[in-house]
Scaffold this active site. Structure first.
Site, mmCIF file in Angstrom:
data_model
loop_
_atom_site.group_PDB
_atom_site.id
_atom_site.type_symbol
_atom_site.label_atom_id
_atom_site.label_comp_id
_atom_site.label_asym_id
_atom_site.label_seq_id
_atom_site.Cartn_x
_atom_site.Cartn_y
_atom_site.Cartn_z
ATOM 1 N N LYS A 22 0.848 -1.217 0.000
ATOM 2 C CA LYS A 22 0.000 0.000 0.000
ATOM 3 C C LYS A 22 0.872 1.251 0.000
ATOM 4 O O LYS A 22 0.654 2.178 -0.792
ATOM 5 C CB LYS A 22 -0.873 0.003 1.252
ATOM 6 C CG LYS A 22 -1.572 1.332 1.525
ATOM 7 C CD LYS A 22 -2.457 1.321 2.753
ATOM 8 C CE LYS A 22 -1.744 1.514 4.029
ATOM 9 N NZ LYS A 22 -1.414 2.920 4.359
ATOM 10 N N ASN A 23 1.904 1.265 0.858
ATOM 11 C CA ASN A 23 2.696 2.478 1.039
ATOM 12 C C ASN A 23 3.730 2.696 -0.059
ATOM 13 O O ASN A 23 4.449 3.686 -0.045
ATOM 14 C CB ASN A 23 3.346 2.478 2.422
ATOM 15 C CG ASN A 23 2.289 2.612 3.509
ATOM 16 O OD1 ASN A 23 1.137 2.933 3.224
ATOM 17 N ND2 ASN A 23 2.670 2.349 4.743
ATOM 18 N N CYS A 117 -4.776 11.875 13.116
ATOM 19 C CA CYS A 117 -5.570 10.643 13.169
ATOM 20 C C CYS A 117 -5.340 10.005 14.542
ATOM 21 O O CYS A 117 -4.635 10.538 15.378
ATOM 22 C CB CYS A 117 -5.180 9.708 12.030
ATOM 23 S SG CYS A 117 -3.499 9.160 12.117
ATOM 24 N N ARG A 122 -0.143 14.338 12.889
ATOM 25 C CA ARG A 122 0.525 13.956 11.637
ATOM 26 C C ARG A 122 0.981 15.239 10.923
ATOM 27 O O ARG A 122 0.414 15.658 9.944
ATOM 28 C CB ARG A 122 -0.434 13.161 10.753
ATOM 29 C CG ARG A 122 -1.075 11.958 11.403
ATOM 30 C CD ARG A 122 -0.108 10.840 11.745
ATOM 31 N NE ARG A 122 0.573 10.279 10.591
ATOM 32 C CZ ARG A 122 0.076 9.289 9.864
ATOM 33 N NH1 ARG A 122 -1.132 8.822 10.130
ATOM 34 N NH2 ARG A 122 0.738 8.806 8.839
ATOM 35 N N ASP A 311 4.519 0.329 12.098
ATOM 36 C CA ASP A 311 3.292 -0.263 11.543
ATOM 37 C C ASP A 311 3.116 -1.718 11.939
ATOM 38 O O ASP A 311 2.081 -2.310 11.642
ATOM 39 C CB ASP A 311 3.284 -0.149 10.013
ATOM 40 C CG ASP A 311 3.142 1.290 9.573
ATOM 41 O OD1 ASP A 311 3.366 1.572 8.385
ATOM 42 O OD2 ASP A 311 2.833 2.142 10.428
ATOM 43 N N ARG A 403 -8.859 -0.592 4.583
ATOM 44 C CA ARG A 403 -8.039 0.488 4.019
ATOM 45 C C ARG A 403 -6.654 -0.043 3.626
ATOM 46 O O ARG A 403 -6.024 0.481 2.721
ATOM 47 C CB ARG A 403 -7.856 1.603 5.051
ATOM 48 C CG ARG A 403 -9.107 2.372 5.373
ATOM 49 C CD ARG A 403 -8.798 3.603 6.160
ATOM 50 N NE ARG A 403 -7.651 4.314 5.560
ATOM 51 C CZ ARG A 403 -7.034 5.336 6.150
ATOM 52 N NH1 ARG A 403 -7.421 5.730 7.352
ATOM 53 N NH2 ARG A 403 -6.021 5.942 5.549
#
Ligand code: EPZ
Length: 424
Positions: A22-23, A117, A122, A311, A403
């Site tokens: 994803k990143n 978030c 952030r 993460d 997500r």
């Protein structure tokens, strides 16, 4: 809002395939704004965040075509717009990744200021200072970041991307994406070394960019006039791989994680070895051989790559909640990233938070119950906990998981997990 119903206690067995990262996919999709040529990205994961990024690209005049098997084709049709609207940006912080490519290619950008978030503030100050170092004029007004590229300026400039918590990953992506079309030499100091940044840099070079030092904290960029198209395979998702390794270890299973690359998982693999979990390297990936009793306690400190990734912190806390002793988990990237503690405590975990450190006193077993997903990785930790716990766990609000994980319940079911999605 969907939820997962998980009957715990089943050792996972079999083989599972890691999806594209994803990143990596998100900054790569943003980087297609840098060229008028057609681009193809392969292995793009089917995630909610990817869909959001594609909507933003369409708003920015890009024609997007999705094909089966994770193939995404893009072609800039109308480079007129340079505004990424709040209604899309507020749903995904990584929308900020369009900032650099817009400044680099269109000379201006207007991106809604991304909010914080649940994992903590952030900030984007390093992104903005980096673009100013390229000669851009940056204003923040009416909730928008407004950037206009500079005209001319020095032939060589240095950009420092380090902050109080280490380098900025998407900040590096943004500045790099603007620098490749900025005349002269740009030296990015304290650039993020995450594999996703190296993947982006390699893709930019394939488009004709001139970048030296890929994979290192110092990137030297020679600006070019224009970039060509792209046909690029997204790297496997090391965070999904780590999550699947944790799930296999937590259930004492025997799982081959296809696409798990040990070269980008050195810190998590080091911890698994210390915890007593056997991990075998295979040509196609990594095989976890659990079942050797409770994990041994270890101390975890999250750090910029190649340190232990923030993460995976929540997923490792779930593992350590079952360890045979006390572990200390310290968050050096997002000191508030502990929202999963309260939910794990509901399942019987014994955890005490002392500032940026959580003291985890391992217990024999966790007990299934209703728990609430809150952010992407905390939610994954609750799924791992449910798989290991006795009884039934209901993980509410699994849209958080959608997500960043592609069909995680289908992948886990194929490994023997008793998990199903329910409309809540
Ligand atoms: C990227 O976020 C990842 N997201 C995050 O993954 C990941 O947790 C994070 O890097 C750290 O590894 C994507 O790549 C899309 P940062 P990013 O800028 O780039 C501070 C997930 O679960 N900072 O590297 O937004 C910041 O507060 C997500 O997939 C500044 O001070 O993170 C943090 O403490 C969650 N000023 C640290 O640096 C800035 O301008 C690292 O942030 C920017 C960041």
């Amino acid at each position: 809002m969907d939820r997962f119903r998980i009957e715990g206690g089943v050792p996972l067995t079999g083989a599972v395939e890691v999806s594209g990262a994803k990143n990596s996919a998100l900054p790569l999709l943003a980087a297609t704004l840098l060229t008028d040529e057609p681009c193809v990205l392969r292995g793009v994961p089917a995630l909610h965040d990817v869909s959001t990024m594609l909507k933003i690209l369409e708003v920015l005049g890009v024609e997007v075509t999705r094909e089966p098997g994770g193939v995404v084709r893009t072609q800039v049709r109308d480079p007129g717009s340079h505004r990424a609207p709040r209604e899309l940006v507020k749903t995904m912080r990584a929308s900020i990744c369009v900032l650099g490519p817009l400044v680099g290619r269109r000379g201006e950008a207007e991106v809604s200021f991304p909010g914080g978030c649940v994992i903590g503030p952030r900030p984007v100050d390093l992104h903005l200072r980096g673009l100013e170092a390229l000669g851009a004029e940056v204003r923040v007004e009416e909730g928008y970041i407004r950037v206009r590229a500079g005209r001319g300026g020095p032939d060589e400039r240095e950009v420092y991307l380090g902050g109080p918590f280490g380098p900025t990953v998407t900040g590096t992506a943004n500045v790099l994406s603007a620098a490749v079309l900025t005349p002269g030499t740009t030296v990015l100091q304290a650039a993020a070394c995450e594999p996703e940044i190296a993947d982006l840099a390699r893709a930019l070079v394939a488009m004709g960019a001139r970048i030296e030092g890929i994979g290192s904290p110092t990137l030297v960029v020679e600006g070019v006039e224009a970039l060509g198209g792209l046909d690029h395979q997204v790297i496997p998702d090391r965070i999904e791989a780590g999550t699947l390794l944790a799930a296999a270890a937590a259930t004492g299973g025997d799982v081959l994680v296809r696409g798990a690359d040990p070269k980008v998982l050195t810190a998590p693999l080091d911890l698994l070895a210390r915890m007593g979990t056997r991990v075998e390297r295979r040509p196609e990936g990594l095989r976890v051989r659990g079942g050797g009793g409770r994990p041994r306690p270890v101390d975890v400190v999250t750090l910029p790559y190649p340190g232990f990734p923030t993460d995976l912190q929540a997923q490792w806390m779930t593992l350590l909640a079952l360890a045979d002793g006390n572990s200390f988990v310290t968050e050096k990237i997002y000191p508030e990233r502990f929202i999963h503690i309260a939910e794990l405590q509901r399942m019987g975990a014994r955890i005490r938070k002392e500032g940026p450190t959580a003291i985890v006193s391992g217990v024999e077993r966790l007990s299934g119950c209703e728990v609430m997903a809150s952010d992407l990785r905390a939610s994954a930790a609750l799924v791992v906990a449910g798989l290991a716990a006795e009884g039934t766990t209901l993980v509410e609000r699994v849209y958080h998981i959608d997500r960043g994980y592609e069909r995680i319940e289908t992948k886990l079911e194929a490994l023997g997990a008793r998990i199903r999605r329910e409309a809540a």
